[in-house]
Design a protein around this motif. Structure first.
Motif, PDB file in Angstrom:
ATOM      1  N   LEU A  78    -108.654 -39.737 -74.442  1.00 42.02           N
ATOM      2  CA  LEU A  78    -108.492 -38.642 -73.481  1.00 42.02           C
ATOM      3  C   LEU A  78    -109.821 -38.118 -72.912  1.00 42.02           C
ATOM      4  O   LEU A  78    -109.965 -38.010 -71.687  1.00 42.02           O
ATOM      5  CB  LEU A  78    -107.682 -37.541 -74.168  1.00 42.02           C
ATOM      6  N   PRO A  79    -110.830 -37.842 -73.755  1.00 39.85           N
ATOM      7  CA  PRO A  79    -112.080 -37.304 -73.179  1.00 39.85           C
ATOM      8  C   PRO A  79    -112.730 -38.274 -72.186  1.00 39.85           C
ATOM      9  O   PRO A  79    -113.238 -37.852 -71.151  1.00 39.85           O
ATOM     10  CB  PRO A  79    -112.981 -37.102 -74.404  1.00 39.85           C
ATOM     11  N   ARG A  80    -112.666 -39.585 -72.503  1.00 42.59           N
ATOM     12  CA  ARG A  80    -113.257 -40.577 -71.590  1.00 42.59           C
ATOM     13  C   ARG A  80    -112.587 -40.499 -70.222  1.00 42.59           C
ATOM     14  O   ARG A  80    -113.243 -40.399 -69.184  1.00 42.59           O
ATOM     15  CB  ARG A  80    -113.089 -41.988 -72.193  1.00 42.59           C
ATOM     16  N   LEU A  81    -111.249 -40.507 -70.228  1.00 41.95           N
ATOM     17  CA  LEU A  81    -110.526 -40.508 -68.956  1.00 41.95           C
ATOM     18  C   LEU A  81    -110.719 -39.182 -68.218  1.00 41.95           C
ATOM     19  O   LEU A  81    -110.922 -39.160 -67.002  1.00 41.95           O
ATOM     20  CB  LEU A  81    -109.032 -40.770 -69.201  1.00 41.95           C
ATOM     21  N   ALA A  82    -110.683 -38.082 -68.977  1.00 44.05           N
ATOM     22  CA  ALA A  82    -110.834 -36.761 -68.344  1.00 44.05           C
ATOM     23  C   ALA A  82    -112.194 -36.660 -67.658  1.00 44.05           C
ATOM     24  O   ALA A  82    -112.305 -36.169 -66.531  1.00 44.05           O
ATOM     25  CB  ALA A  82    -110.679 -35.662 -69.391  1.00 44.05           C
ATOM     26  N   THR A  83    -113.225 -37.154 -68.317  1.00 46.13           N
ATOM     27  CA  THR A  83    -114.567 -37.084 -67.731  1.00 46.13           C
ATOM     28  C   THR A  83    -114.666 -38.001 -66.517  1.00 46.13           C
ATOM     29  O   THR A  83    -115.308 -37.656 -65.522  1.00 46.13           O
ATOM     30  CB  THR A  83    -115.627 -37.480 -68.789  1.00 46.13           C
ATOM     31  N   ALA A  84    -113.996 -39.161 -66.591  1.00 46.06           N
ATOM     32  CA  ALA A  84    -114.042 -40.079 -65.446  1.00 46.06           C
ATOM     33  C   ALA A  84    -113.344 -39.456 -64.239  1.00 46.06           C
ATOM     34  O   ALA A  84    -113.786 -39.620 -63.103  1.00 46.06           O
ATOM     35  CB  ALA A  84    -113.373 -41.400 -65.819  1.00 46.06           C
ATOM     36  N   ILE A  85    -112.271 -38.711 -64.483  1.00 44.27           N
ATOM     37  CA  ILE A  85    -111.533 -38.114 -63.359  1.00 44.27           C
ATOM     38  C   ILE A  85    -112.317 -36.953 -62.756  1.00 44.27           C
ATOM     39  O   ILE A  85    -112.440 -36.822 -61.549  1.00 44.27           O
ATOM     40  CB  ILE A  85    -110.126 -37.645 -63.815  1.00 44.27           C
ATOM     41  N   ASP A  86    -112.842 -36.096 -63.600  1.00 41.65           N
ATOM     42  CA  ASP A  86    -113.631 -34.969 -63.082  1.00 41.65           C
ATOM     43  C   ASP A  86    -114.720 -34.593 -64.084  1.00 41.65           C
ATOM     44  O   ASP A  86    -114.488 -33.805 -65.002  1.00 41.65           O
ATOM     45  CB  ASP A  86    -112.722 -33.757 -62.814  1.00 41.65           C
ATOM     46  N   PRO A  87    -115.920 -35.149 -63.891  1.00 46.81           N
ATOM     47  CA  PRO A  87    -116.995 -34.875 -64.847  1.00 46.81           C
ATOM     48  C   PRO A  87    -117.370 -33.393 -64.896  1.00 46.81           C
ATOM     49  O   PRO A  87    -117.946 -32.930 -65.875  1.00 46.81           O
ATOM     50  CB  PRO A  87    -118.175 -35.717 -64.330  1.00 46.81           C
TER      51      PRO A  87
END
Ligand SMILES: Cc1cc2nc3c(=O)[nH]c(=O)nc-3n(C[C@H](O)[C@H](O)[C@H](O)COP(=O)(O)OP(=O)(O)OC[C@H]3O[C@@H](n4cnc5c(N)ncnc54)[C@H](O)[C@@H]3O)c2cc1C
Length: 690
Positions: A78-87
């Motif tokens: 989840l953190p990887r994807l969340a950061t990729a979507i909106d750092p």
């Protein structure tokens, strides 16, 4: 290729959408907090669907270990994807991803209780020590309060934390079998740490339950720490991706600073300092209960979206002929089951209530954050009693209603609703414990009732002084201010359908307020001068009912206010459909609880009949908007994970395709065939065919 039946369900849903009286996108944007928010949610759902780690394929066929593992994988990704979507804002995005995953897992308590408890009850130094490790998942925690012997009665907890001033340590101990911690989520296998609620004993005196951060398993090899016994409590009716666990301590020593000391403190010499404000540490609890109110709206939307879409495409007989149900039956086709009036009477009030809970959850969120601001910045805890009473009551009211709504939605879907593939099974199994954890619902209603008793007594006192009951206002803030309005004097009867129309929301609110006030004041009068404990225990059922009536009023009040506030921002068509939803919510709730309104004659028998008739009119008016209304919840297919509730309505194709790849269908030979069945069946060989 298997050909479709002449009634194409996808075509049914397309046609349903095209006949809507309002633009569902407009309402969806309003509910999401604006078009930008709605687009963000869609972008996140697209990203989640495209990422193989987040796949839900085969989820309903999984064994527990696989469910645990795949859920954990999703949370870790989840953190990887969340950061990729909106750092710039991974936290907001992460919350939405978690909602979409829609499966509580081994990290749930870490995120939902362990971290918030340290944030809420740890002092600055403790927060600085623990929280960075928590966010990097260098430690994983749970919240261990409930024991085998006690859950509701926290003062009955038996685990002790005895202070040893010489070594400046606490000794954590489980003195009896019933002192075993039982239920902590993530305790079974995942956690390395726990916030343990234990009775603090200093200088030989019992200071009541306090929170201690205790290491349970070693970081090196995940084995339990010396003196700790822990494990998983086994399969449950749902919630099985969570490893709820048990935990025992045999004189486990932890340093003095393991006790969370934002409010209560223990000095190195063992001197105990109680919290400056009693119940100051209630903040975390109130936060979690507010969260449950918010989730109630989400799961009510989920259940009714699945059921409504399926009811719109499911066709079953046509008892009234092709023109049945107001001419909606199409020539030569069976009726859509939504056109059976009882289906509408079941589903449309749930639909309306989902909107009502959405507005209530917004209100709850605002109320909590307002309190958090003034309590942390100014040390002002004066709003806590009302917040505590409101969050307790609404947690109970909304979670009960949602649990029941999920089951009613399933029942409206016939046999296919019972398939795991429909989605109701896991939704119910995972949702149902909301009525129990974070405070059993009946017990929470009694907490709200205590507050209502206090308000009622303040009103009575002011009236006895001969003054205006508004003098009692200090006791009746915000949501309970309506209790002042009756003032003990004679109130006019309900005006619905008399001097005003049946859809007059002010009159409906007046009726809800009257029903709640009457029950509260009557119970308070029966209580006389009894203390709150005795008053509650002698008249418990009435007080629980009064608390529910109070919550019903608060929900309607928020719905009415939110719709009034939003209407200027939407088209007249959308405003009109919102008005219908408010009226349906108000009148169907009255119809379902008519005894409360009839009991003292506030509503007459004629009015009751008129209200019931008006509900039927509203059902017919809302019928063309059924598909568009559930679309306006904007719940992605990934979240719904339902063969019956998908956006395109391709129900039968999905059901058929999904079971083809089920692991149980991998072979025609069942488990145990060789030793259980073969010897019998072989005897029929050669004779079994005519
Ligand atoms: C899925 C799930 C997850 C959980 N996760 C956690 C967790 O992570 N950590 C944790 O510490 N706990 C957890 N719990 C435990 C949960 O918080 C307790 O089960 C809950 O607080 C209720 O307590 P109890 O089980 O002792 O019920 P009891 O108190 O035994 O309740 C039994 C019945 O008695 C009634 N009753 C009890 N006391 C009163 C009273 N004073 N007045 C009126 N009626 C009363 C209740 O209404 C209920 O009907 C979890 C529970 C579940 C189901």
């Amino acid at each position: 290729m298997i050909t479709a039946h002449q009634a194409d369900p996808t075509e049914d849903l397309r046609r349903e959408r095209s006949q809507a009286s309002f633009p569902s996108r407009e309402l969806a944007a309003l509910m999401a907090g604006g078009e930008a928010q709605l687009k963000l949610r869609e972008r996140i759902a697209d990203a989640v669907r495209a990422d193989p780690v987040f796949s839900k394929k085969g989820k309903y066929f999984m064994e527990r270990a696989d469910l645990y593992r795949t859920t954990l994988e999703k949370y870790l990704a989840l953190p990887r994807l969340a950061t990729a979507i909106d750092p710039n804002d991974p936290i907001t995005v992460g919350k939405i991803i978690r909602e979409l995953i829609d499966e509580p897992g081994g990290l749930d308590l870490h995120l939902g209780m362990f971290i918030p408890t340290i944030q809420g009850q740890g002092d600055e130094e403790q927060r600085k020590h623990w929280l960075p490790m928590c966010t990097k998942l260098q430690i994983i925690g749970t919240y261990a309060q409930t024991e085998l012997g006690h859950g509701t009665y926290i003062r009955g907890l038996e685990t002790t934390a005895t202070y040893d001033a010489e070594k400046e340590q606490f000794i954590i101990h489980s003195p009896t079998l019933t002192a075993t911690k039982w239920w902590p989520g993530g305790m079974g296998k995942t956690s390395t740490h726990a916030v343990v609620m234990a009775r603090l004993i200093t200088h030989g005196r019992d200071r009541g339950p306090h929170a201690f951060v205790v290491q349970i398993r070693r970081n090196e090899d995940h084995q339990t720490m010396p003196g700790v016994t822990a494990g998983d409590i086994g399969p449950k009716m749902g919630y099985n991706a969570v490893d709820n666990g048990f935990l025992r301590f045999d004189h486990v020593r932890v340093p003095r600073r393991a006790m969370l000391m934002r409010y209560s403190k223990v000095d190195p010499d063992g001197t105990f300092h109680p919290p400056p404000v009693a119940k100051a540490s209630y903040g975390t609890m109130v936060f979690v209960r507010s969260d449950i109110v918010m989730n109630a709206a989400l799961y009510m939307k989920k259940a009714v979206t699945i059921a409504m879409r399926y009811n719109l495409v499911r066709r079953q007989s046509n008892p009234g002929g092709e023109k049945a149900s107001g001419g909606v039956g199409q020539k030569g086709l069976e009726l859509q089951v939504i056109d059976y009036q009882h289906s509408q009477r079941s589903l449309f009030p749930i639909l309306a209530r989902a909107f009502a809970f959405h507005c209530t959850s917004d209100f709850m969120r605002r109320m909590y954050f307002r309190y958090e601001k003034v309590s942390t910045r100014k040390g002002d805890f004066s709003a806590l009693p009302e917040l505590h009473a409101t969050s307790s009551g609404l947690k109970a009211y909304c979670s009960w209603a949602t649990k029941d709504a999920i089951e009613l939605c399933r029942l409206c879907c016939g046999g296919h609703g019972f398939m795991m593939l429909a989605g109701f099974g896991t939704t119910f199994g995972n949702y149902a414990p909301n009525a129990t954890y974070e405070g059993d619902n009946n017990v929470l209603c009694l907490q709200t009732a205590r507050y209502l008793l206090k308000v009622a007594r303040a009103v009575a006192k002011a009236a006895a002084r001969g003054g205006d009951v508004r003098d009692a206002e200090e006791g009746a803030q915000g949501t309970s201010a309506y209790i002042l309005e009756g003032g003990g004097g004679l109130e006019p009867g309900c005006q619905l359908g008399k001097s005003v129309g049946l859809r007059d929301t002010e009159a409906a609110l007046g009726a809800f307020a009257h029903a709640a006030r009457r029950q509260i004041l009557a119970a308070a009068s029966r209580a006389g001068t009894l203390g709150a404990d005795a008053a509650m225990s002698r008249d418990m059922v009435a007080w629980i009912k009064a608390a529910k009536a109070h919550c019903a009023y608060v929900v309607l009040l928020n719905f009415v206010d939110a719709v009034a506030e939003s209407k200027p921002r939407v088209s007249s068509a959308t405003a009109a459909v919102m008005d219908r939803l408010v009226s349906l919510h108000a009148l169907a709730t009255m119809d379902d609880n008519m005894g409360d309104f009839l009991e003292d004659g506030h509503v007459s028998a004629d009015q009751a009949a008129a209200i019931r008739a008006e509900v039927a009119v509203l059902l017919a008016e809302l019928r063309p908007d059924a598909a568009a209304l559930v679309d306006s919840f904007a719940l992605d297919d990934y979240f719904l994970n339902s063969a019956l509730g998908s956006h395109d309505g391709d129900v039968y194709r999905r059901l058929y395709d999904e079971v083809q790849s089920a692991p149980f269908n991998a072979s025609h030979v069942p488990p145990g065939y060789a030793d259980l069945l073969h010897s019998r069946l072989i005897k029929g060989a050669g004779r079994s065919r005519l």
